[in-house]
Write a protein that holds these residues in place. Structure first.
Motif, short mmCIF file in Angstrom:
data_model
loop_
_atom_site.label_atom_id
_atom_site.label_comp_id
_atom_site.label_asym_id
_atom_site.label_seq_id
_atom_site.Cartn_x
_atom_site.Cartn_y
_atom_site.Cartn_z
N THR A 1 0.82 -1.22 0.00
CA THR A 1 0.00 0.00 0.00
C THR A 1 0.86 1.26 0.00
O THR A 1 0.31 2.37 0.06
CB THR A 1 -0.93 0.02 1.23
OG1 THR A 1 -0.13 -0.02 2.43
CG2 THR A 1 -1.89 -1.15 1.21
N ARG A 2 2.17 1.12 -0.08
CA ARG A 2 3.05 2.27 -0.06
C ARG A 2 2.81 3.13 -1.31
O ARG A 2 2.80 2.63 -2.43
CB ARG A 2 4.51 1.84 0.00
CG ARG A 2 5.51 2.99 0.21
CD ARG A 2 6.92 2.48 0.30
NE ARG A 2 7.07 1.54 1.42
CZ ARG A 2 7.55 0.30 1.30
NH1 ARG A 2 7.92 -0.15 0.11
NH2 ARG A 2 7.65 -0.47 2.36
N GLY A 3 2.59 4.41 -1.11
CA GLY A 3 2.37 5.32 -2.23
C GLY A 3 1.00 5.21 -2.87
O GLY A 3 0.77 5.78 -3.95
N LEU A 4 0.08 4.49 -2.23
CA LEU A 4 -1.25 4.33 -2.80
C LEU A 4 -1.99 5.67 -2.80
O LEU A 4 -1.98 6.40 -1.81
CB LEU A 4 -2.04 3.30 -1.97
CG LEU A 4 -3.35 2.77 -2.57
CD1 LEU A 4 -3.08 1.96 -3.83
CD2 LEU A 4 -4.07 1.90 -1.54
N ARG B 1 -12.41 4.54 10.60
CA ARG B 1 -11.72 4.67 9.32
C ARG B 1 -10.23 4.97 9.56
O ARG B 1 -9.37 4.43 8.86
CB ARG B 1 -12.35 5.77 8.47
CG ARG B 1 -13.77 5.48 8.03
CD ARG B 1 -14.27 6.56 7.07
NE ARG B 1 -13.59 6.48 5.79
CZ ARG B 1 -14.00 5.71 4.77
NH1 ARG B 1 -15.07 4.94 4.91
NH2 ARG B 1 -13.32 5.70 3.63
N ASP B 2 -9.94 5.81 10.53
CA ASP B 2 -8.54 6.15 10.81
C ASP B 2 -7.76 4.92 11.26
O ASP B 2 -6.61 4.71 10.83
CB ASP B 2 -8.45 7.24 11.88
CG ASP B 2 -8.86 8.62 11.36
OD1 ASP B 2 -8.91 8.78 10.12
OD2 ASP B 2 -9.12 9.50 12.19
N ARG B 3 -8.36 4.12 12.11
CA ARG B 3 -7.66 2.94 12.61
C ARG B 3 -7.42 1.95 11.49
O ARG B 3 -6.33 1.37 11.36
CB ARG B 3 -8.47 2.28 13.73
CG ARG B 3 -7.78 1.09 14.39
CD ARG B 3 -8.64 0.47 15.46
NE ARG B 3 -7.97 -0.64 16.13
CZ ARG B 3 -8.55 -1.45 17.02
NH1 ARG B 3 -9.83 -1.25 17.34
NH2 ARG B 3 -7.86 -2.43 17.56
N LEU B 4 -8.44 1.73 10.66
CA LEU B 4 -8.29 0.79 9.57
C LEU B 4 -7.30 1.29 8.52
O LEU B 4 -6.48 0.53 8.00
CB LEU B 4 -9.65 0.52 8.92
CG LEU B 4 -9.70 -0.51 7.79
CD1 LEU B 4 -9.07 -1.83 8.19
CD2 LEU B 4 -11.14 -0.73 7.34
N ARG B 5 -7.33 2.59 8.26
CA ARG B 5 -6.40 3.18 7.32
C ARG B 5 -4.95 2.98 7.81
O ARG B 5 -4.05 2.69 7.02
CB ARG B 5 -6.70 4.66 7.13
CG ARG B 5 -6.00 5.30 5.93
CD ARG B 5 -6.31 6.78 5.83
NE ARG B 5 -7.74 7.02 5.70
CZ ARG B 5 -8.48 7.60 6.66
NH1 ARG B 5 -7.95 7.95 7.81
NH2 ARG B 5 -9.77 7.82 6.46
N ALA B 6 -4.75 3.12 9.12
CA ALA B 6 -3.42 2.92 9.69
C ALA B 6 -2.98 1.46 9.55
O ALA B 6 -1.80 1.18 9.27
CB ALA B 6 -3.41 3.35 11.16
N LEU B 7 -3.91 0.52 9.73
CA LEU B 7 -3.58 -0.89 9.56
C LEU B 7 -3.17 -1.17 8.10
O LEU B 7 -2.17 -1.86 7.84
CB LEU B 7 -4.75 -1.77 9.96
CG LEU B 7 -5.03 -1.94 11.44
CD1 LEU B 7 -6.36 -2.65 11.69
CD2 LEU B 7 -3.90 -2.71 12.12
N TYR B 8 -3.93 -0.63 7.17
CA TYR B 8 -3.57 -0.80 5.76
C TYR B 8 -2.21 -0.19 5.46
O TYR B 8 -1.43 -0.72 4.65
CB TYR B 8 -4.62 -0.16 4.86
CG TYR B 8 -5.78 -1.07 4.51
CD1 TYR B 8 -5.57 -2.33 3.95
CD2 TYR B 8 -7.09 -0.68 4.72
CE1 TYR B 8 -6.62 -3.17 3.62
CE2 TYR B 8 -8.17 -1.50 4.40
CZ TYR B 8 -7.91 -2.75 3.84
OH TYR B 8 -8.96 -3.57 3.50
N GLY B 9 -1.91 0.91 6.13
CA GLY B 9 -0.63 1.56 5.90
C GLY B 9 0.57 0.72 6.34
O GLY B 9 1.70 0.93 5.86
N ARG B 10 0.34 -0.26 7.22
CA ARG B 10 1.41 -1.13 7.69
C ARG B 10 1.71 -2.28 6.73
O ARG B 10 2.66 -3.03 6.93
CB ARG B 10 1.05 -1.71 9.06
CG ARG B 10 0.96 -0.67 10.17
CD ARG B 10 0.49 -1.29 11.47
NE ARG B 10 1.38 -2.39 11.88
CZ ARG B 10 1.09 -3.27 12.83
NH1 ARG B 10 -0.07 -3.21 13.44
NH2 ARG B 10 1.94 -4.23 13.13
N LEU B 11 0.89 -2.42 5.70
CA LEU B 11 1.07 -3.55 4.79
C LEU B 11 2.12 -3.27 3.74
O LEU B 11 2.48 -4.15 2.97
CB LEU B 11 -0.27 -3.89 4.10
CG LEU B 11 -1.47 -4.15 5.03
CD1 LEU B 11 -2.67 -4.57 4.22
CD2 LEU B 11 -1.13 -5.22 6.06
#
Length: 359
Positions: A313-316, A349-359
């Motif tokens: 998800t980097r740079g998405l 949404r913020d928490r889930l967005r942060a989880l996606y950001g760790r992928l």
């Protein structure tokens, strides 16, 4: 009063090496006059192997290779339904031969031959109202649990979501471990991890009960044996993974999956990530939900030598990230299994967005 689910299970199942050779005998009593059987076969078998040549075609039977190199879509299902209606007409049944995607396509096509509209209309829970035509599932990969599940997962115009209903399970399944021979190690690992993650999520979920636990614990033990304890892969490993897949699929029939699956649906919709691989990618960031499960998962990854993608998800682009979050948050029963009633307040949404950001 407690509301208990009245499960619809696979009607009949045949297990054993060489069972595929009895497919003609299995189909014979289910043929309806001259109406043909349509075999939907993973397109991988068009390029090599003798499996397609062993399909017991009779009369007007048709073999159609299905391209599942990408996640199956509602458009694919509707197109196959229309093709069968136009070119063939009434059928005796649908047989799906392949991995989880091919089997999901077969289940969905069987339903759409008897239900009006588009498969898009049935993405959700208990929306299918009419039984499909007779359908048979024959897995050539093990782990997804599609052979036993009550869903057919499809990517639609706005979401990735299954046709979850009591009419979705196969009427007949043929489990032949010989069909697993030669599966590439990387593919085998990711379908196996799908099975492993089914078990972790159901065992740690709020919907757990003795029925689901019994299946999940045995499936989990089989996964641990073949992915941690064994030094190499052999024919016995194929048999055990096939049974782990069946039991893992049964474990979520009376419970539910969880965070990895909910997040992987977003990955698949936005990035086209295949299901098993997507679950593995997401599992890497879920220690807070499944600490022991993630620990053992990492051991399995290390022993397998398979590299799980990182940085996906980097740079998405922000709008694509928001769509990923939308799709994942649409999986309400999965998040409820993880976090309970009122899960929306816990999984913002913020928490889930942060989880996606760790992928």
């Amino acid at each position: 009063m407690t509301q208990h689910r009245n499960l619809t299970l696979v009607g009949q199942v045949m297990f054993g090496r060489g069972a595929f050779g009895q497919l003609d005998a299995v189909l014979s009593p289910n043929r309806r006059g001259e109406a043909p059987v349509v075999f939907l076969v993973d397109h991988a078998f068009e390029r090599g192997g003798d499996l397609a040549g062993r399909v017991p075609l009779r009369g007007r039977d048709r073999l159609i290779f299905v391209d599942v190199s990408s996640e199956p879509t509602t458009g694919l299902v509707d197109a196959l339904r229309d093709r069968i209606r136009t070119e063939i007409g009434k059928v005796s049944g649908i047989v799906g031969i392949g991995g989880g995607s091919t089997m999901d396509v077969a289940k969905a096509v069987a339903l759409m031959l008897t239900n009006p509209g588009s498969s898009v209309d049935y993405q959700g829970w208990d929306l299918v109202q009419v039984p499909g035509v007779y359908k048979v599932g024959i897995p050539t990969l093990a782990g997804t649990g599609a052979e036993v599940s009550r869903t057919a997962v499809l990517i639609g115009p706005t979401k990735k979501l299954g046709l979850n209903s009591d009419y979705t399970p196969f009427d007949q399944v043929v489990l032949d471990p010989d069909l697993l021979a030669g599966v590439p190690a990387r593919q085998r690992f990711f379908t196996g991890m799908d099975c492993y993650i089914h078990n972790v999520e159901s065992l740690q979920g709020r919907m757990m009960n003795a029925f689901a636990r019994t299946h999940a614990e045995k499936s989990l033990a089989l996964c641990h044996e073949i992915f941690v304890e064994r030094e190499g892969w052999d024919a016995d490993s194929d048999e055990k993974l096939m049974m782990a897949s069946w039991l893992g699929g049964m474990s979520i029939a009376y419970s539910q999956v969880g965070a990895a699956h909910a997040m992987s649906y977003g990955l698949a919709y936005v990035l086209g990530t295949r299901h098993g691989e997507g679950n593995a990618i997401c599992m890497q960031a879920l220690e807070e939900f499944y600490p022991e499960g993630v620990r053992d998962f990492r051991r399995m990854v290390e022993r397998s030598g398979v590299e799980v993608p990182r940085g996906v998800t980097r740079g998405l682009a922000p709008e694509r990230m928001e769509k990923m979050v939308d799709v994942s948050l649409g999986m309400a029963p999965l998040w409820a299994n993880v976090l309970g009633d009122g899960w929306q307040a816990a999984m913002t949404r913020d928490r889930l967005r942060a989880l996606y950001g760790r992928l």
